[in-house]
Scaffold this motif. Sequence first.
Motif, mmCIF file in Angstrom:
data_model
loop_
_atom_site.group_PDB
_atom_site.id
_atom_site.type_symbol
_atom_site.label_atom_id
_atom_site.label_comp_id
_atom_site.label_asym_id
_atom_site.label_seq_id
_atom_site.Cartn_x
_atom_site.Cartn_y
_atom_site.Cartn_z
ATOM 1 N N LEU A 1 -33.655 -23.704 15.019
ATOM 2 C CA LEU A 1 -34.450 -24.009 16.249
ATOM 3 C C LEU A 1 -35.656 -24.906 16.044
ATOM 4 O O LEU A 1 -35.893 -25.614 16.556
ATOM 5 N N ASN A 2 -36.502 -24.179 15.136
ATOM 6 C CA ASN A 2 -37.829 -25.034 14.898
ATOM 7 C C ASN A 2 -37.643 -26.281 14.354
ATOM 8 O O ASN A 2 -38.290 -27.361 14.986
ATOM 9 N N LEU A 3 -36.527 -26.707 13.443
ATOM 10 C CA LEU A 3 -36.268 -28.024 13.014
ATOM 11 C C LEU A 3 -35.601 -28.667 13.981
ATOM 12 O O LEU A 3 -36.049 -29.967 14.293
ATOM 13 N N LEU A 4 -34.723 -28.295 14.970
ATOM 14 C CA LEU A 4 -34.183 -28.915 16.055
ATOM 15 C C LEU A 4 -35.270 -29.623 17.091
ATOM 16 O O LEU A 4 -34.960 -30.468 17.962
ATOM 17 N N ARG A 5 -36.310 -28.836 17.187
ATOM 18 C CA ARG A 5 -37.315 -29.135 18.134
ATOM 19 C C ARG A 5 -37.916 -30.650 17.746
ATOM 20 O O ARG A 5 -38.675 -31.317 18.603
ATOM 21 N N GLU B 1 -27.265 -18.773 21.909
ATOM 22 C CA GLU B 1 -27.837 -18.469 23.427
ATOM 23 C C GLU B 1 -29.301 -19.155 23.417
ATOM 24 O O GLU B 1 -29.657 -19.676 24.405
ATOM 25 N N HIS B 2 -30.196 -19.027 22.396
ATOM 26 C CA HIS B 2 -31.403 -19.958 22.592
ATOM 27 C C HIS B 2 -31.330 -21.304 22.652
ATOM 28 O O HIS B 2 -31.927 -22.109 23.299
ATOM 29 N N TYR B 3 -30.322 -21.973 21.758
ATOM 30 C CA TYR B 3 -30.118 -23.328 21.767
ATOM 31 C C TYR B 3 -29.538 -23.756 23.389
ATOM 32 O O TYR B 3 -30.128 -24.860 23.669
ATOM 33 N N LYS B 4 -28.667 -22.943 23.621
ATOM 34 C CA LYS B 4 -28.415 -23.256 25.105
ATOM 35 C C LYS B 4 -29.243 -23.301 26.248
ATOM 36 O O LYS B 4 -29.378 -24.265 27.024
#
Length: 128
Positions: free
Chosen positions: A40-44, A67-70
């Motif tokens: 998630l940190n990288l995808l930000r 869930e967080h990604y969605k």
Amino acid sequence: MHSILTVDDDENDQFICTYTIRRFDPDIKVLKAMNGLEALNLLRGTTPDAVILDINMPVMNGFEFLEHYKKEFDTHAPVVAMLTSSHHAADRERALRYDFVKSYFEKPLTPENLRVMSVLLGKEKHRT
């Protein structure tokens, strides 16, 4: 595909993924995260063409990541594929409930898995 994020806590599985991706196409940039939180940190900061995601990881597992990604991202990677050692039909069904999860593969990653992902991206015609 220009870039793929592999999310897996096992260094051997990360090595196999990277090796297989580089053999499939040496021009693909491989990004790595050891758990869902790192991913998630990288995808930000970037949106890869594909995310290859394990289920069982410490800190944040694959389902928690989904869930967080969605919730957090309006734009998703064009292809999110689960790559896991889980043979449970319930895990497969649960993963594929997310509309952005396009494939569910069992480890190890194979060139055929990457061909399927390329087809999903519209980069290669599927060979039957």
